[in-house]
Write an enzyme that holds these catalytic residues in place. Structure first.
Site: not given
Ligand code: ACO
Length: 357
Positions: A117, A257, A287
């Site tokens: 990204c 981003h 994203n």
């Molecule tokens: N709906 C409901 N629950 C969910 C979902 C969903 N879509 N996704 C995950 N959960 C659950 C998980 O299973 C977890 O449950 P558990 O506690 O029972 O294990 C809980 O929600 C919390 O999960 P986390 O992964 O800790 O949630 P977090 O607050 O970190 O949010 C997210 C997840 C949104 C993916 C966040 O970590 C994030 O934005 N990370 C950055 C990702 C990113 O930007 N990636 C792209 C990079 S750029 C590129 O090069 C493509």
């Protein structure tokens, strides 16, 4: 070669997003998730999804045509076409070559940049240097991705995040003190396993087994990426400002981003910037990977969030791991539109200009 470096600036901007809208409510019917969870954890409400027949080069082409029209630059006058993408039409030829041909940029060289990204920031800094050294007069830089084609639609941890779009800019020499004033490109390959598309390359060629195991789709450790992003986004923004000797208080607009609102808020806090000076459109696009910064830039300009002479900071992070930033001083007056050049008619499908089918 000239003895002194020139300044390189953005003289035209275009953006394109496919027509189909996928809302959080639609996702509720596909995986175990909720609108509330997605909005609270990411800030995303809907994203655009490319049609089956639309590939990344098609999105890039529409954005490129608009950027060229706004700049008043003919395709045949381009020296270089650079496309940042993580979802090329195919492994080869480069997506940039497909765009070069479709545009009719007969004199231009063309290549892709793969930097997750952060790809647009990498491509912008490469293109700028061709202008700065005098090696090129007119460069098109696009960021285009259609990650919806590579996402596992049964993985709620990733499928809620991504959307498809493209953005493009035209670079030319600009007056001293304007355009790209500084940039910073960073990488830490040791974090590569945090965000991968494991199969289909020379390490793990495509096979029935890789497809059965969904190894041709995005695999991500979201929480780890989140922590990394919160650490580096503000840091790299401060770095590009320091390099140019510009204080954070002079930033007119931060274009981050568009991955997660909480990451963006953390970066703004680190810079001491109020959210009124931070452009956010991830609620409507999710994203869009390498497209996210040029699409946001286009909307920020159209919405009057960037004024002539403003200092604009762009920062990104992504797979690689990569991260980077650029500081751009906006030109004193807009090109293209000021000269009465209309954007490419019917190309742009950004919100407000169309409705989903
Ligand atoms: N709906 C409901 N629950 C969910 C979902 C969903 N879509 N996704 C995950 N959960 C659950 C998980 O299973 C977890 O449950 P558990 O506690 O029972 O294990 C809980 O929600 C919390 O999960 P986390 O992964 O800790 O949630 P977090 O607050 O970190 O949010 C997210 C997840 C949104 C993916 C966040 O970590 C994030 O934005 N990370 C950055 C990702 C990113 O930007 N990636 C792209 C990079 S750029 C590129 O090069 C493509």
């Amino acid at each position: 070669m000239p003895e002194t470096l020139r300044y390189a600036g953005i003289v035209g901007v275009g953006a394109y997003a496919p027509q189909r809208v996928l809302t959080n409510e639609d996702l509720e019917r596909m995986v175990e998730t909720s609108n509330e969870w997605i909005v609270e954890r990411t800030g995303i409400r809907e994203r655009r999804i490319a049609a089956p027949e639309q590939a990344s080069s098609d999105l890039a082409l529409a954005a490129a045509r608009e950027a060229l029209a706004q700049a008043g630059v003919a395709p045949e006058d381009l020296d270089l076409v650079i496309v940042a993408t993580n979802s090329p039409d195919m492994f080869f030829p480069a997506t940039a070559c497909l765009v070069q041909d479709a545009l009719g940029a007969r004199r231009a060289g063309a290549f892709d940049v793969s930097a997750g990204c952060t790809g647009f920031i990498y491509a912008l800094s490469i293109g700028s240097q061709f202008i700065m050294t005098g090696a090129a007069e007119k460069v098109l830089v696009a960021g285009a991705d259609s990650l919806s084609k590579m996402v596992n639609w049964e993985d709620r941890g990733t499928c809620i995040l991504f959307g498809d779009a493209a953005g493009a800019v035209v670079l030319e020499p600009v007056p001293e003190g304007y355009g790209v004033l500084s940039f910073s490109l960073r990488a830490d390959g040791s974090g590569g396993p945090l965000l991968t598309l494991p199969a289909g390359g020379s390490r793990l060629p495509a096979s029935h087994e890789t497809v059965d195991r969904r190894l041709h789709t995005i695999h991500m450790q979201g929480r780890e990426i989140f922590k990394f992003a919160v650490r580096v986004m503000g840091e790299v923004a401060l770095e590009v400002l320091r390099k140019a000797g510009v204080g954070p208080d002079r930033v007119g607009c931060l274009i981050p981003h568009q991955a997660n609102l909480r990451i963006i808020e953390a970066a703004a806090k680190r810079l001491g910037l109020g959210m009124d000076r931070v452009f956010v459109n991830l609620d409507r696009y999710g994203n869009t990977s390498a497209a996210s910064i040029p699409v946001a830039l286009k909307e920020a300009l159209d919405g009057g969030y960037i004024r002539p002479g403003d200092y604009v900071v762009m920062v990104a992070f992504g797979t690689g791991l990569t991260w980077g930033g650029a500081l751009v001083r906006w030109l004193p007056e807009a090109r293209g539109r000021a000269a009465g050049v209309a954007p490419a008619g019917g190309q742009n499908e950004l919100p407000g200009q169309d409705s989903p089918p």
